[in-house]
Design a protein around this motif. Structure first.
Motif, mmCIF file in Angstrom:
data_model
loop_
_atom_site.group_PDB
_atom_site.id
_atom_site.type_symbol
_atom_site.label_atom_id
_atom_site.label_comp_id
_atom_site.label_asym_id
_atom_site.label_seq_id
_atom_site.Cartn_x
_atom_site.Cartn_y
_atom_site.Cartn_z
ATOM 1 N N PHE A 252 32.361 12.524 56.840
ATOM 2 C CA PHE A 252 32.722 12.396 55.436
ATOM 3 C C PHE A 252 33.572 13.590 55.025
ATOM 4 C CE2 PHE A 252 28.643 10.570 56.428
ATOM 5 C CZ PHE A 252 28.840 9.258 56.051
ATOM 6 N N LEU B 158 34.658 15.030 52.373
ATOM 7 C CA LEU B 158 34.339 15.996 51.315
ATOM 8 C C LEU B 158 32.900 16.520 51.409
ATOM 9 C CD1 LEU B 158 36.348 14.305 48.491
ATOM 10 C CD2 LEU B 158 36.738 16.571 49.424
ATOM 11 N N MET B 159 32.264 16.285 52.546
ATOM 12 C CA MET B 159 30.924 16.842 52.718
ATOM 13 C C MET B 159 30.987 17.995 53.712
ATOM 14 S SD MET B 159 28.791 13.333 52.760
ATOM 15 C CE MET B 159 27.173 13.914 53.162
ATOM 16 N N ARG C 183 25.871 18.698 56.248
ATOM 17 C CA ARG C 183 25.457 17.494 55.511
ATOM 18 C C ARG C 183 25.981 16.235 56.188
ATOM 19 N NH1 ARG C 183 23.524 17.313 50.215
ATOM 20 N NH2 ARG C 183 22.905 19.348 49.453
ATOM 21 N N PHE D 53 24.066 15.344 59.414
ATOM 22 C CA PHE D 53 22.718 14.811 59.249
ATOM 23 C C PHE D 53 22.636 13.679 58.226
ATOM 24 C CE2 PHE D 53 21.551 18.706 61.410
ATOM 25 C CZ PHE D 53 20.547 18.243 62.237
ATOM 26 N N ALA D 54 23.786 13.114 57.827
ATOM 27 C CA ALA D 54 23.755 12.038 56.824
ATOM 28 C C ALA D 54 22.798 10.938 57.269
ATOM 29 C CB ALA D 54 25.161 11.472 56.636
ATOM 30 N N GLY D 55 21.839 10.643 56.435
ATOM 31 C CA GLY D 55 20.893 9.580 56.754
ATOM 32 C C GLY D 55 19.626 10.073 57.429
ATOM 33 N N GLU E 204 18.424 13.568 57.107
ATOM 34 C CA GLU E 204 18.432 14.951 56.680
ATOM 35 C C GLU E 204 17.126 15.666 57.041
ATOM 36 O OE1 GLU E 204 19.144 12.383 54.846
ATOM 37 O OE2 GLU E 204 21.247 12.634 54.322
ATOM 38 N N THR F 112 14.209 18.185 56.236
ATOM 39 C CA THR F 112 13.672 18.593 54.933
ATOM 40 C C THR F 112 12.621 19.670 55.102
ATOM 41 O OG1 THR F 112 12.058 16.815 55.074
ATOM 42 C CG2 THR F 112 14.054 16.374 53.810
ATOM 43 N N PRO G 258 6.254 14.340 47.735
ATOM 44 C CA PRO G 258 7.494 13.774 47.195
ATOM 45 C C PRO G 258 8.543 14.852 46.943
ATOM 46 C CG PRO G 258 5.826 13.877 45.492
ATOM 47 C CD PRO G 258 5.175 14.365 46.742
ATOM 48 N N PHE G 259 8.158 16.119 47.015
ATOM 49 C CA PHE G 259 9.113 17.176 46.668
ATOM 50 C C PHE G 259 9.817 17.700 47.903
ATOM 51 C CE2 PHE G 259 5.832 17.173 43.395
ATOM 52 C CZ PHE G 259 6.627 16.845 42.316
ATOM 53 N N LYS G 260 10.468 16.799 48.590
ATOM 54 C CA LYS G 260 11.196 17.178 49.790
ATOM 55 C C LYS G 260 12.502 17.856 49.400
ATOM 56 C CE LYS G 260 9.232 15.029 53.548
ATOM 57 N NZ LYS G 260 7.867 15.033 53.033
ATOM 58 N N VAL G 261 12.797 18.913 50.100
ATOM 59 C CA VAL G 261 14.010 19.659 49.832
ATOM 60 C C VAL G 261 14.898 19.586 51.064
ATOM 61 C CG1 VAL G 261 14.915 21.962 49.439
ATOM 62 C CG2 VAL G 261 12.911 21.204 48.184
ATOM 63 N N TYR G 262 16.169 19.263 50.850
ATOM 64 C CA TYR G 262 17.118 19.221 51.966
ATOM 65 C C TYR G 262 17.241 20.621 52.557
ATOM 66 C CZ TYR G 262 21.722 19.354 54.178
ATOM 67 O OH TYR G 262 22.751 19.558 55.035
ATOM 68 N N ARG H 123 31.407 24.552 55.861
ATOM 69 C CA ARG H 123 32.806 24.120 55.714
ATOM 70 C C ARG H 123 32.878 22.621 55.505
ATOM 71 N NH1 ARG H 123 36.016 26.416 60.715
ATOM 72 N NH2 ARG H 123 37.589 24.953 59.973
#
Lengths: 339, 274
Positions: free
Chosen positions: B94, B96-97, B101, B104-106, B108, B110, B115-119, B145
């Motif tokens: 992608f 602009l990613m 990111r 690991f799209a899809g 990720e 964590t 429920p409070f998962k952080v990337y 980058r």
């Protein structure tokens, strides 16, 4: 790459990083616009009346602009918000006013209408190849017609009154000092939740990926249908929230209200640095864009200028924003290749 | 090599769309650590063949074997889960990613609980950069980058490294060197060789003879949906291959002989030339 190429950490680089952030242009815009109207509007604009005017406007349009921004990052549009606002407001007023049920029933019914329309939008967009612009224009007209028809059928007129119960009014429709509506705090709340969803939770990555390249996102195993439906339900919910809070504030709902939200929300998002083609944007940018838009929109009344000129400024801002978005994106990309 | 079970094998695969037959009796084998170069003009059926391998299409007749076991994919996802990864030109990343990111799209990584998962940006960036550098692309050293700022070759390498990291065993590369400069193409070819060294079965689709010669162990020429020639490295000279690919005299010969054979043999295609 030379070994002494600049790193991304360190004080010098961090200023560079700040300038390269897409929100930076929006922040400059906000400051310039505020300074401009402060110089014209004087004390009244600088004081509580000025702040309450643009914050109240920003809160309403901002609550809708946040999820619309997410949708635009994912490469979709939602025009139907303009019809969801009055639909939810009238549902709430009919349930709690016309039928005289407890206020909470009306609030929940109004929000449910928003979620439902959002679901329909998301379902249609994710199952067909029709552009979301067309689909949501369709659902907008459908919703408007249904709202008008059912309201006249049930209540016999195009406006419905209701008297909210005090707790509900306190939470959703009250003003502090008769000036600052509680929706401002709700806007903050929405911004925090959506900030978490987009920038902190892994889900946000899926939204960016969806807007970046739909096919690649699907190939990467992202459940693109579920994400799309979720995004539309979020924008339907937010529009319904604004509609419901309007009823609780003013005690009445009109069929023809909310059209302004369509363009206003999109403008806030674009001024906030979200790329029209999707794939890039930020919550901070959307919030700043909303503030900029509202300052111009309300500041004009304090400035002594002809209010008709406000639209010119907003139009110019929009064009500048789109052009600078492009420039900032190029900067961000070229920064990487130079190394 | 001949007695080894191929990682992926096609046996007499036909593919028709309604009345139109696109692929005729395709039989191919790719062993581990081997690169099969699939050559053919536009419209020869290369894309249909790739899509059949990747689970987008199902063969009308014939079977696909993975490690000697017959398999049938109803969805692309199923093929992916069994280790068949397709990397399209510029696909899978992608612009602009950030590199981390995008990598690991899809899936990720964590931190956090419930429920409070952080990337987990740091972990994502570290693993992504490591994975690409292990493939010899040392220019990529900062996971923050943007992918769009990478060169075409680097993007292609990132997509290949990603597929390998997530457990691909069969790598289908759809014209990875098209539209790349000489240096960039060399990057990608190095990555293909590295994938080969790691024991992947690679199917490499290309138009460029030099690129095919540089990495290929085994070549198959597709003409009109049939395998017209199937030979191993060293069995044909570069000129012969170029002629086959560019549609020269020998290709024209093959083409007419296939047509003649099909007419006189009830629609069956001749065995490939070795």
């Amino acid at each position: 790459m030379s070994p002494d190429a600049p790193r991304t950490s360190g004080p010098a680089a961090s200023i560079g990083n700040l300038i390269r952030r897409p929100e930076f242009g929006t922040l400059i815009g906000t400051i310039v616009v505020y300074a401009f109207f402060a110089s014209l509007g004087g004390k009244v604009f600088l004081g509580a009346p000025g702040w309450s005017a643009f914050l109240t406007m920003a809160a309403e349009v901002g609550i809708i602009a946040l999820p619309v921004g997410l949708l635009m990052i994912a490469g979709e549009l939602d025009i139907s918000v303009g019809a969801v606002v009055p639909a939810a407001a009238l549902t709430c007023a009919l349930v709690s006013g016309h039928y005289d049920l407890p206020t909470w029933y009306g609030v929940l019914a109004g929000l449910a209408v928003g979620l439902m329309i959002g679901f329909i939008n998301g379902y249609l967009v994710s199952r067909t190849a029709i552009p979301s612009l067309i689909i949501t224009i369709g659902t907008m007209f459908g919703t408007m017609g249904l709202t008008l028809g059912l309201t006249v059928l049930i209540a016999g007129s195009t406006g419905v009154f209701m008297t909210p119960d005090p707790v509900a009014k306190l939470m959703l429709g009250e003003s502090i000092n008769f000036m600052f509506r509680v929706t401002i705090f709700w806007w903050l709340g929405f911004a925090l939740v959506i900030y978490y969803l987009l920038h902190v939770a892994p889900w946000g990555n899926w939204v960016f990926a969806l807007g970046g390249d739909r096919d690649s996102a699907r190939n990467a195993g992202i459940p693109i249908r579920r994400v799309t439906i979720g995004l539309y339900m979020l924008s339907g919910f937010a529009a319904a929230f604004v509609g419901v809070s309007q009823v609780l504030t003013f005690g009445s709902a009109q069929v023809a209200a909310g059209q302004a939200f369509i363009f206003n929300s999109i403008m806030c998002v674009v001024i906030g640095g979200v790329l029209l083609t999707g794939g890039a944007g930020s919550v901070v940018g959307i919030v700043l864009g909303t503030l900029t838009f509202s300052i111009v929109n309300q500041g004009i009344f304090f400035s002594g200028l002809d209010p008709n000129y406000g639209s010119i400024i907003i139009g110019a801002l929009l064009l500048i924003a789109v052009m600078s978005n492009d420039t900032f994106r190029k900067l961000a990309l070229s920064y990487a290749t130079k190394k | 090599m001949a007695d080894k079970t191929p990682v992926i094998e096609l046996r007499n695969v036909d593919k028709s769309f309604g009345p139109i037959d696109v692929l005729h009796e395709i039989s191919l084998k790719v062993n581990e650590g081997e690169v099969l170069c699939l050559l053919g003009d536009n419209g020869a059926g290369k894309s249909t063949l790739i899509k059949t391998l990747a689970g987008v299409h199902q063969p009308t007749r014939g079977e696909i074997l993975l490690d000697g076991q017959p398999v049938r994919f109803s969805r692309p996802k199923q093929a992916q889960e069994m280790g068949i990864a397709t990397v399209h030109q510029f696909g899978g990343t992608f612009p602009l990613m950030s590199i981390g990111r995008s990598f690991f799209a899809g899936v990720e990584p964590t931190r956090g609980w419930g429920p409070f998962k952080v990337y987990d940006r740091k972990t994502a960036n570290r693993i992504a950069v490591e994975a690409v550098q292990n493939f010899g692309i040392t220019r990529i050293d900062d996971g923050d980058r943007l992918v769009g700022g990478l060169s075409g070759g680097e993007r292609q390498s990132l997509a290949i490294a990603r597929a390998v990291h997530f457990g691909a065993r069969v790598l289908i590369l759809d014209e990875p060197t098209a539209a790349l400069g000489v240096k960039q193409a060399a990057h990608v070819l190095r990555i293909v060789n590295e994938a080969k060294r790691r024991g992947l079965a690679v199917i490499f689709i290309t138009h460029q003879v030099m690129h095919a010669m540089a990495v290929g162990d085994h070549f198959a020429v597709l003409i009109r949906g049939a395998i017209a020639a199937d030979f191993r490295k060293g069995e044909k000279t570069r000129e012969e291959i170029a002629d086959l690919m560019a549609g020269g005299e020998s290709m024209a010969d093959l083409e007419s002989s296939i047509e003649g054979y099909m007419e006189s043999h009830d629609g069956h295609v001749p065995p490939p030339v070795h």
